[in-house]
Design a protein around this motif. Structure first.
Motif, short mmCIF file in Angstrom:
data_model
loop_
_atom_site.label_atom_id
_atom_site.label_comp_id
_atom_site.label_asym_id
_atom_site.label_seq_id
_atom_site.Cartn_x
_atom_site.Cartn_y
_atom_site.Cartn_z
N SER A 16 0.80 -1.22 0.00
CA SER A 16 0.00 0.00 0.00
C SER A 16 0.84 1.27 0.00
O SER A 16 0.39 2.32 -0.44
N GLN A 17 2.05 1.18 0.57
CA GLN A 17 2.96 2.33 0.59
C GLN A 17 2.32 3.58 1.18
O GLN A 17 2.34 4.66 0.58
N GLN A 18 1.74 3.42 2.35
CA GLN A 18 1.18 4.56 3.07
C GLN A 18 1.75 4.61 4.49
O GLN A 18 1.03 4.74 5.48
N LYS A 19 3.05 4.49 4.56
CA LYS A 19 3.76 4.50 5.84
C LYS A 19 3.52 5.82 6.56
O LYS A 19 3.68 6.90 5.99
N PRO A 20 3.14 5.76 7.84
CA PRO A 20 2.91 7.00 8.59
C PRO A 20 4.17 7.86 8.65
O PRO A 20 5.30 7.34 8.76
N ALA A 21 4.00 9.18 8.58
CA ALA A 21 5.13 10.09 8.60
C ALA A 21 5.95 9.96 9.87
O ALA A 21 7.18 10.15 9.86
N ASP A 22 5.30 9.61 10.98
CA ASP A 22 6.00 9.51 12.26
C ASP A 22 6.25 8.05 12.66
O ASP A 22 6.43 7.76 13.85
N PHE A 23 6.26 7.14 11.70
CA PHE A 23 6.42 5.72 11.99
C PHE A 23 7.69 5.44 12.79
O PHE A 23 7.67 4.76 13.82
N THR A 24 8.81 5.96 12.31
CA THR A 24 10.09 5.72 12.99
C THR A 24 10.08 6.31 14.40
O THR A 24 10.51 5.66 15.37
N GLU A 25 9.61 7.52 14.52
CA GLU A 25 9.54 8.17 15.83
C GLU A 25 8.63 7.39 16.78
O GLU A 25 8.95 7.22 17.97
N PHE A 26 7.51 6.91 16.26
CA PHE A 26 6.56 6.16 17.07
C PHE A 26 7.22 4.93 17.67
O PHE A 26 7.08 4.66 18.88
N TRP A 27 7.96 4.18 16.86
CA TRP A 27 8.57 2.96 17.36
C TRP A 27 9.82 3.22 18.18
O TRP A 27 10.12 2.47 19.12
N GLN A 28 10.54 4.28 17.90
CA GLN A 28 11.67 4.64 18.75
C GLN A 28 11.19 4.96 20.16
O GLN A 28 11.84 4.60 21.15
N LYS A 29 10.06 5.63 20.24
CA LYS A 29 9.47 5.94 21.55
C LYS A 29 9.10 4.66 22.28
O LYS A 29 9.33 4.53 23.49
N GLY A 30 8.55 3.69 21.56
CA GLY A 30 8.19 2.42 22.18
C GLY A 30 9.40 1.65 22.68
O GLY A 30 9.39 1.11 23.79
N LEU A 31 10.45 1.61 21.87
CA LEU A 31 11.67 0.91 22.29
C LEU A 31 12.31 1.58 23.49
O LEU A 31 12.83 0.89 24.40
N ALA A 32 12.25 2.90 23.53
CA ALA A 32 12.78 3.62 24.70
C ALA A 32 11.99 3.27 25.96
O ALA A 32 12.57 3.16 27.05
N GLU A 33 10.69 3.08 25.80
CA GLU A 33 9.86 2.67 26.94
C GLU A 33 10.32 1.31 27.47
O GLU A 33 10.40 1.10 28.70
#
Length: 325
Positions: A16-33
């Motif tokens: 679909s190629q509709q990757k969220p603009a903040d995808f990387t930031e979203f998951w970096q925040k999760g990994l930091a948690e």
């Protein structure tokens, strides 16, 4: 469908190629948690009745306070720097029988098998979500946003588990492997995406990919039926369709694929109606940074046991044992 026809049809399909603009930031925040939670855990002996291997019930507290369980089976002999194989199970299932892992442990591996939250094993699901919870985990939490998605917690459990296991000095961080089929195949790829130590992945017909296309492909007869269920009972006029899929984009395998760098061995049944091949190619074709990848196509097979793939996997895993001699 013949292999050559499938490859010709989907060899350049990128999903679909509709990757969220903040995808990387979203998951970096999760990994930091997760990093803040550390590697605290318990390992309680589990009787295996084996002369070669010993077992442990590993438990840790994951995101949201859930108690998460995994099986650990390892060689009895005191060995340094063992290779490790992480295993993940199919939808609704559990980590499986302990004895299934003894052979690999006898060969010198640590085998680590996660129980996914809220499914057939011992891990807790403590999530609180609005809306229904009757028809599946893909849609759980979708109404309250990506931070509340069920699979966000599961993906972070996987990352936390790798941090715990790689904390052990007996584990060789340069010889980490992963295996799974269906949901397990998806989680194996997530493991490879979130843990750069994964050297090689072995996956069969992965789930959790290309949700928009999965919805269009005979959805009620596939593993993605809960997508149709949600629209039928929650949004019959599809007024929230874009928000729905935009939220699921955060847990879509196609957007994790470029993060994988190790080798990937991928088995696919071209008659699969449970996890349609097209949705799998959406991920396979996005493996653009892997060291190497190989597709094993089974034209007459669907979502079922795929012969010889286990032997192929062992061919490669045996090299890890040979190399450490």
């Amino acid at each position: 469908m013949y292999t050559k026809d499938a490859l010709a049809k989907w060899h350049d399909y990128l999903g679909s190629q509709q990757k969220p603009a903040d995808f990387t930031e979203f998951w970096q925040k999760g990994l930091a948690e997760v990093d803040l939670l550390g590697t605290t855990h318990e390992m309680i002996p589990h009787e295996l009745f084996s002369k070669q291997a010993e077992g442990f019930d590993l438990t840790f507290t994951g995101v949201g306070g859930a108690r998460v369980h995994a099986q650990v089976i390892r060689p009895k002999a005191n060995q340094n720097k063992c290779p490790v194989l992480f295993q993940f199970h199919g939808y609704h299932g559990d980590a499986g029988d302990w004895t299934d892992k003894v052979a690999l442990a006898a060969e010198g591996f640590w085998v680590v098998a996660l129980d996914v939250r809220g499914q057939g094993g011992l891990s807790e699901d403590v999530s609180q979500t609005s809306g229904g919870t009757l028809k599946g985990h893909i849609i759980r939490g979708v109404e309250t946003g990506p931070d509340h998605l069920f699979y966000r917690s599961v993906f972070l459990d996987i990352y936390q588990l790798t941090r715990i296991i790689l904390h052990y000095p007996e584990v060789d961080s340069e010889k980490c492997y992963v295996y799974g089929a269906s949901q397990g195949g998806a989680l194996a790829l997530i493991c490879a995406a979130l843990a750069p130590e994964i050297k090689e992945s072995f996956v069969c017909y992965p789930f959790l990919s290309d949700y928009r296309e999965a919805y269009r492909l005979d959805v009620t007869n596939s593993a993605y039926e809960e997508l149709a269920y949600w629209f039928r009972f929650k949004d019959p006029l599809h007024e929230k369709e874009e928000d729905f899929f935009a939220t699921l984009d955060y847990i879509d395998l196609q957007y994790f694929a470029p993060q994988i760098t190790g080798k990937v061995h991928w088995a696919i049944g071209l008659e699969d109606t449970v996890c349609p091949p097209k949705t799998q190619f959406a991920v396979y074709n996005n493996l653009i940074n892997v060291a190497d990848k190989k597709l094993y196509s089974y034209p007459e097979y669907g979502h079922e046991y795929l012969p010889r793939f286990g032997d192929i996997m062992w061919q490669y895993l045996s090299q890890a044992v040979t190399d450490k001699q």
